[in-house]
Design a protein around this motif. Structure first.
Motif, PDB file in Angstrom:
ATOM      1  N   SER A 270       0.819  -1.218   0.000  1.00  0.00           N
ATOM      2  CA  SER A 270       0.000   0.000   0.000  1.00  0.00           C
ATOM      3  C   SER A 270       0.846   1.258   0.000  1.00  0.00           C
ATOM      4  O   SER A 270       0.436   2.283  -0.553  1.00  0.00           O
ATOM      5  CB  SER A 270      -0.938  -0.001   1.208  1.00  0.00           C
ATOM      6  OG  SER A 270      -0.206  -0.042   2.427  1.00  0.00           O
ATOM      7  N   GLU A 271       2.048   1.233   0.633  1.00  0.00           N
ATOM      8  CA  GLU A 271       2.906   2.413   0.702  1.00  0.00           C
ATOM      9  C   GLU A 271       4.373   2.008   0.532  1.00  0.00           C
ATOM     10  O   GLU A 271       5.176   2.145   1.458  1.00  0.00           O
ATOM     11  CB  GLU A 271       2.721   3.134   2.042  1.00  0.00           C
ATOM     12  CG  GLU A 271       1.305   3.595   2.330  1.00  0.00           C
ATOM     13  CD  GLU A 271       1.162   4.144   3.742  1.00  0.00           C
ATOM     14  OE1 GLU A 271       2.199   4.479   4.359  1.00  0.00           O
ATOM     15  OE2 GLU A 271       0.031   4.226   4.226  1.00  0.00           O
ATOM     16  N   ARG A 281       2.105  -5.093  -7.474  1.00  0.00           N
ATOM     17  CA  ARG A 281       0.795  -4.494  -7.227  1.00  0.00           C
ATOM     18  C   ARG A 281       0.849  -3.535  -6.048  1.00  0.00           C
ATOM     19  O   ARG A 281       1.581  -3.755  -5.071  1.00  0.00           O
ATOM     20  CB  ARG A 281      -0.238  -5.593  -6.951  1.00  0.00           C
ATOM     21  CG  ARG A 281      -0.362  -6.646  -8.053  1.00  0.00           C
ATOM     22  CD  ARG A 281      -1.150  -6.136  -9.232  1.00  0.00           C
ATOM     23  NE  ARG A 281      -2.568  -6.089  -8.933  1.00  0.00           N
ATOM     24  CZ  ARG A 281      -3.407  -7.128  -9.050  1.00  0.00           C
ATOM     25  NH1 ARG A 281      -2.947  -8.326  -9.432  1.00  0.00           N
ATOM     26  NH2 ARG A 281      -4.691  -7.005  -8.791  1.00  0.00           N
ATOM     27  N   THR A 282       0.037  -2.484  -6.127  1.00  0.00           N
ATOM     28  CA  THR A 282      -0.058  -1.508  -5.041  1.00  0.00           C
ATOM     29  C   THR A 282      -1.518  -1.251  -4.721  1.00  0.00           C
ATOM     30  O   THR A 282      -2.421  -1.547  -5.511  1.00  0.00           O
ATOM     31  CB  THR A 282       0.626  -0.180  -5.408  1.00  0.00           C
ATOM     32  OG1 THR A 282       0.015   0.361  -6.595  1.00  0.00           O
ATOM     33  CG2 THR A 282       2.115  -0.371  -5.647  1.00  0.00           C
ATOM     34  N   GLY A 283      -1.744  -0.685  -3.524  1.00  0.00           N
ATOM     35  CA  GLY A 283      -3.106  -0.373  -3.096  1.00  0.00           C
ATOM     36  C   GLY A 283      -3.541  -1.271  -1.951  1.00  0.00           C
ATOM     37  O   GLY A 283      -2.725  -1.911  -1.289  1.00  0.00           O
ATOM     38  N   ARG A 287      -8.685  -5.023  -2.511  1.00  0.00           N
ATOM     39  CA  ARG A 287      -9.080  -4.478  -3.820  1.00  0.00           C
ATOM     40  C   ARG A 287      -8.365  -5.233  -4.944  1.00  0.00           C
ATOM     41  O   ARG A 287      -8.911  -5.379  -6.043  1.00  0.00           O
ATOM     42  CB  ARG A 287      -8.730  -2.996  -3.899  1.00  0.00           C
ATOM     43  CG  ARG A 287      -9.468  -2.103  -2.928  1.00  0.00           C
ATOM     44  CD  ARG A 287     -10.961  -2.110  -3.129  1.00  0.00           C
ATOM     45  NE  ARG A 287     -11.350  -1.806  -4.498  1.00  0.00           N
ATOM     46  CZ  ARG A 287     -12.606  -1.849  -4.955  1.00  0.00           C
ATOM     47  NH1 ARG A 287     -13.590  -2.220  -4.150  1.00  0.00           N
ATOM     48  NH2 ARG A 287     -12.883  -1.555  -6.202  1.00  0.00           N
ATOM     49  N   GLU A 291     -10.074  -6.774  -8.305  1.00  0.00           N
ATOM     50  CA  GLU A 291      -9.591  -6.490  -9.657  1.00  0.00           C
ATOM     51  C   GLU A 291      -9.370  -7.776 -10.449  1.00  0.00           C
ATOM     52  O   GLU A 291      -9.674  -7.840 -11.649  1.00  0.00           O
ATOM     53  CB  GLU A 291      -8.285  -5.694  -9.578  1.00  0.00           C
ATOM     54  CG  GLU A 291      -8.458  -4.270  -9.055  1.00  0.00           C
ATOM     55  CD  GLU A 291      -7.126  -3.627  -8.686  1.00  0.00           C
ATOM     56  OE1 GLU A 291      -6.071  -4.261  -8.938  1.00  0.00           O
ATOM     57  OE2 GLU A 291      -7.135  -2.518  -8.122  1.00  0.00           O
TER      58      GLU A 291
END
Length: 343
Positions: A270-271, A281-283, A287, A291
């Motif tokens: 995420s960060e 992948r990020t976030g 989620r 996706e």
């Protein structure tokens, strides 16, 4: 005074004393009901009160929303019967077959896996072996009687010490001790195995394993159990952290995916730090599941980690992406701070 509790789906009945929770009564009589923290901080034991009256004790606001109370839901770990009651709740088979024990253990090894994650290995007495289901947890019994719960990261078939993954929560009495004063050969005492977070083996549905931080611990146990038993259901493991170093055993997950065609590993940050060199992948990790798998109707999901991640996944997967409510299994990590803030 005791009351009769009837399970709507099966018709099974058991007795609950007025001064004990419905969950405690069920566990005392070998009735398998879903549960996690046992103290009102997670929502694993949520059930609908179809008939009768209960007294709902203190619980965390995130575990039972006001509208759910209005619709007749309660947390069985802190609800006492005030009449004969009928409840609608998913029953759990298999848990009652595993004996819960109180045992001493010796710290055999402490491995610093990251700046805030410690792998702790525990040696049982020579004449003892803990029977458990992959994904269950144990509770340390501290000298003042307080308890701290940690998932078992080793799988049931493995010989040798039990493995736990403990995250440092600064200011937390027990985790400060783990990361400061604890040393090999220290003696601890625990009760276990506990919980209803384990792989259901009566289906061939593909599996989504979702975790954040040290929520990887029971997921590790489940994957190793599946590999050992040659359970070849398609598995996609999503592991989320803020930074690359939060995925402290990513190499193990990558190895599972490389060696077994039915296992896929998706790390999500995420960060990520600039020096992570992160190209993945990020976030938010849940989620990433949406996706990749917008239709979860044919899946089972096993989620473990921060309560906000587990709650978001359960809400979004079941409300918007077709996952049946009874196909979501969770173990939300709750800290002493979570337990200190009931409604």
């Amino acid at each position: 005074m005791s009351y009769t509790v009837t399970l709507k789906k099966s018709g099974r009945q058991f007795q609950a004393e007025a001064d004990e929770s419905i969950l405690a009564a069920a566990l005392r009589q070998g009735v398998g009901l879903p549960y996690g923290c046992k103290n009102g901080a997670c929502s694993s034991c949520k059930a609908e009160i179809v008939a009768g009256e209960v007294d709902q004790g203190p619980h965390a606001a995130s575990a039972l929303a006001n509208d759910e109370k209005t619709r007749g839901f309660a947390l069985l770990c802190c609800a006492n019967a005030r009449s004969d009651v009928e409840i609608d709740v998913r029953e759990v088979n298999g848990v009652g077959d595993v004996p819960v024990k109180k045992l001493p253990c010796r710290v055999s090894e402490l491995v610093r896996a990251s700046d805030d994650a410690m792998i702790v290995r525990l040696q049982l007495p020579a004449n003892e072996r803990l029977q458990f289901l992959a994904g269950q947890y144990l509770e340390f019994i501290l000298k003042d009687g307080k308890r701290r719960a940690y998932s078992i990261a080793s799988s049931p078939h493995a010989d040798g010490p039990l493995e736990l993954h403990i995250r440092h929560l600064p200011g937390g009495v027990f985790t400060d001790h783990v990361f400061g004063a604890m040393k090999p050969r220290d003696i601890l005492r625990f009760e276990g195995p506990l919980g209803t977070f384990f792989l259901r083996e009566d289906t061939d549905k593909p599996v989504v394993l979702l975790c954040s931080g040290t929520g990887f611990a029971p997921i590790k146990a489940i994957v190793e159990h599946m590999i050992f038993k040659e359970i070849r259901r398609p598995v996609t493991l999503y592991w989320g952290g803020r930074r690359k170093r939060d995925l402290y055993l990513a190499e193990a997950a990558q190895r599972w995916a490389a060696e077994h065609a039915h296992i896929r590993f998706v790390p999500v940050l995420s960060e990520p730090d600039a020096d992570d060199g992160w190209t993945g992948r990020t976030g938010f990790v849940h989620r990433a599941v949406i996706e990749d798998l917008p239709d979860l109707a044919g899946y089972e999901v096993y989620a473990c980690g921060a309560p906000v991640m587990v709650e978001s996944a359960q809400r979004d997967f079941t409300a918007h992406h077709g996952l049946p409510a009874d196909a979501f299994f969770a173990d939300a990590f709750t800290s002493a701070a979570d337990l200190a803030n009931p409604i």
